[in-house]
Design a protein around this motif. Structure first.
Motif, PDB file in Angstrom:
ATOM      1  N   MET A 133     -47.939   9.088 -15.208  1.00 52.47           N
ATOM      2  CA  MET A 133     -47.031   8.490 -14.227  1.00 52.47           C
ATOM      3  C   MET A 133     -46.977   9.378 -12.997  1.00 52.47           C
ATOM      4  N   LYS A 134     -46.946   8.728 -11.852  1.00 54.41           N
ATOM      5  CA  LYS A 134     -46.724   9.477 -10.604  1.00 54.41           C
ATOM      6  C   LYS A 134     -45.426   8.938 -10.026  1.00 54.41           C
ATOM      7  N   SER A 135     -44.476   9.808  -9.762  1.00 57.17           N
ATOM      8  CA  SER A 135     -43.166   9.315  -9.307  1.00 57.17           C
ATOM      9  C   SER A 135     -42.882   9.725  -7.872  1.00 57.17           C
ATOM     10  N   SER A 136     -41.783   9.205  -7.369  1.00 51.81           N
ATOM     11  CA  SER A 136     -41.281   9.539  -6.026  1.00 51.81           C
ATOM     12  C   SER A 136     -42.288   9.229  -4.929  1.00 51.81           C
ATOM     13  N   ILE A 137     -42.987   8.100  -5.046  1.00 46.91           N
ATOM     14  CA  ILE A 137     -43.930   7.691  -4.000  1.00 46.91           C
ATOM     15  C   ILE A 137     -43.134   6.927  -2.938  1.00 46.91           C
ATOM     16  N   ILE A 138     -43.162   7.440  -1.724  1.00 47.35           N
ATOM     17  CA  ILE A 138     -42.452   6.769  -0.624  1.00 47.35           C
ATOM     18  C   ILE A 138     -43.496   6.065   0.238  1.00 47.35           C
ATOM     19  N   ILE A 139     -43.387   4.757   0.363  1.00 48.58           N
ATOM     20  CA  ILE A 139     -44.381   4.037   1.143  1.00 48.58           C
ATOM     21  C   ILE A 139     -43.776   3.376   2.370  1.00 48.58           C
TER      22      ILE A 139
ATOM     23  N   CYS B 225     -46.821  -0.598 -10.708  1.00 43.92           N
ATOM     24  CA  CYS B 225     -45.991   0.174  -9.786  1.00 43.92           C
ATOM     25  C   CYS B 225     -44.643  -0.527  -9.616  1.00 43.92           C
ATOM     26  N   PHE B 226     -43.576   0.214  -9.788  1.00 42.71           N
ATOM     27  CA  PHE B 226     -42.223  -0.336  -9.684  1.00 42.71           C
ATOM     28  C   PHE B 226     -41.362   0.561  -8.793  1.00 42.71           C
ATOM     29  N   ALA B 227     -40.325  -0.070  -8.230  1.00 44.44           N
ATOM     30  CA  ALA B 227     -39.317   0.729  -7.531  1.00 44.44           C
ATOM     31  C   ALA B 227     -38.684   1.658  -8.558  1.00 44.44           C
ATOM     32  N   GLN B 228     -38.425   2.879  -8.141  1.00 40.86           N
ATOM     33  CA  GLN B 228     -37.935   3.869  -9.103  1.00 40.86           C
ATOM     34  C   GLN B 228     -36.413   3.871  -9.222  1.00 40.86           C
TER      35      GLN B 228
ATOM     36  N   CYS C 287     -29.904   4.844 -10.391  1.00 37.26           N
ATOM     37  CA  CYS C 287     -30.431   6.112 -10.913  1.00 37.26           C
ATOM     38  C   CYS C 287     -31.964   6.044 -10.919  1.00 37.26           C
ATOM     39  N   SER C 288     -32.593   7.204 -10.946  1.00 35.95           N
ATOM     40  CA  SER C 288     -34.057   7.254 -10.993  1.00 35.95           C
ATOM     41  C   SER C 288     -34.552   6.941 -12.398  1.00 35.95           C
TER      42      SER C 288
ATOM     43  N   LYS D 298     -41.655   2.426 -22.620  1.00 33.22           N
ATOM     44  CA  LYS D 298     -40.564   1.834 -21.837  1.00 33.22           C
ATOM     45  C   LYS D 298     -40.360   2.651 -20.563  1.00 33.22           C
ATOM     46  N   ILE D 299     -39.797   1.973 -19.572  1.00 34.85           N
ATOM     47  CA  ILE D 299     -39.307   2.697 -18.407  1.00 34.85           C
ATOM     48  C   ILE D 299     -37.818   2.900 -18.669  1.00 34.85           C
ATOM     49  N   MET D 300     -37.393   4.141 -18.709  1.00 41.70           N
ATOM     50  CA  MET D 300     -36.017   4.435 -19.121  1.00 41.70           C
ATOM     51  C   MET D 300     -35.157   4.889 -17.937  1.00 41.70           C
ATOM     52  N   CYS D 301     -33.906   4.481 -17.980  1.00 39.21           N
ATOM     53  CA  CYS D 301     -32.923   4.994 -17.035  1.00 39.21           C
ATOM     54  C   CYS D 301     -31.993   5.918 -17.814  1.00 39.21           C
ATOM     55  N   PRO D 302     -31.919   7.185 -17.430  1.00 39.37           N
ATOM     56  CA  PRO D 302     -31.121   8.139 -18.204  1.00 39.37           C
ATOM     57  C   PRO D 302     -29.617   7.966 -18.041  1.00 39.37           C
TER      58      PRO D 302
END
Ligand code: FES
Length: 168
Positions: free
Chosen positions: A78-84, A104-107, A114-115, A124-128
């Motif tokens: 996973m690569k996170s915090s991509i600002i486009i 690719c999804f909004a984080q 939350c991130s 899964k994509i988890m929200c802490p």
């Protein structure tokens, strides 16, 4: 008016022990110079940011945005915090789900922003924050309080390079 008995200092002066000569340590001229320096620094900083954004514009969504070499992200990575998009500043996560499957999804979690992060061990994509979970294939909500799926952006892999786009 009441006074201290020992040195005849009025009580109100002992409550505010600042002497007249100390209160004028910074002259108006010095204070004005300080204000000018601060505003000059602020103007320079703003100008530098403006020049940088003109000289090195980030790709807008609507075009293609190069993220990385495909080889940089192994399956499950996973690569996170991509600002486009500078205007929204929404960070995105790029997920390498399988050999030829990228997502690719909004984080930002659709509950309280939350991130979110991809957990390959749970698939899964988890929200802490409140244990929200999203499907990494579709972005749909799997569990928890998020009211909507994660916004998704298309991924193109061409000649070993990974791009994000809203064209496909
Ligand atoms: Fe993500 Fe609440 S902010 S579940």
């Amino acid at each position: 008016m009441s006074q201290d008995n020992n040195n005849k200092t009025p009580v109100w002066k002992s409550d505010f022990p600042i002497k007249q000569d100390e209160s004028t340590l910074i002259s108006r001229r010095k204070f004005t110079k300080l204000l000018c320096l601060l505003s000059g620094g602020l103007a320079l900083g703003t100008g530098a940011i403006a020049i940088k954004s003109v000289a090195c514009p980030r790709a807008r969504i609507g075009g293609e945005y190069f993220v990385c070499e495909a080889s940089e992200l192994p399956v499950g990575g996973m690569k996170s915090s991509i600002i486009i998009n500078d205007k929204t500043e929404t960070p995105y996560i790029l997920i390498h789900l399988a050999e030829d499957k990228w997502r690719c999804f909004a984080q930002k979690c659709t509950h309280l922003s939350c991130s979110v992060l991809y957990r390959p061990d749970m698939k899964k994509i988890m929200c802490p924050c409140h244990e929200g979970a999203f499907d990494p294939e579709t972005g749909e909500v799997l569990q928890g309080p998020p009211p909507r799926p994660l916004p998704q952006i298309s991924v193109i892999v061409r000649e070993g390079k990974v791009y994000l786009t809203d064209k496909a």
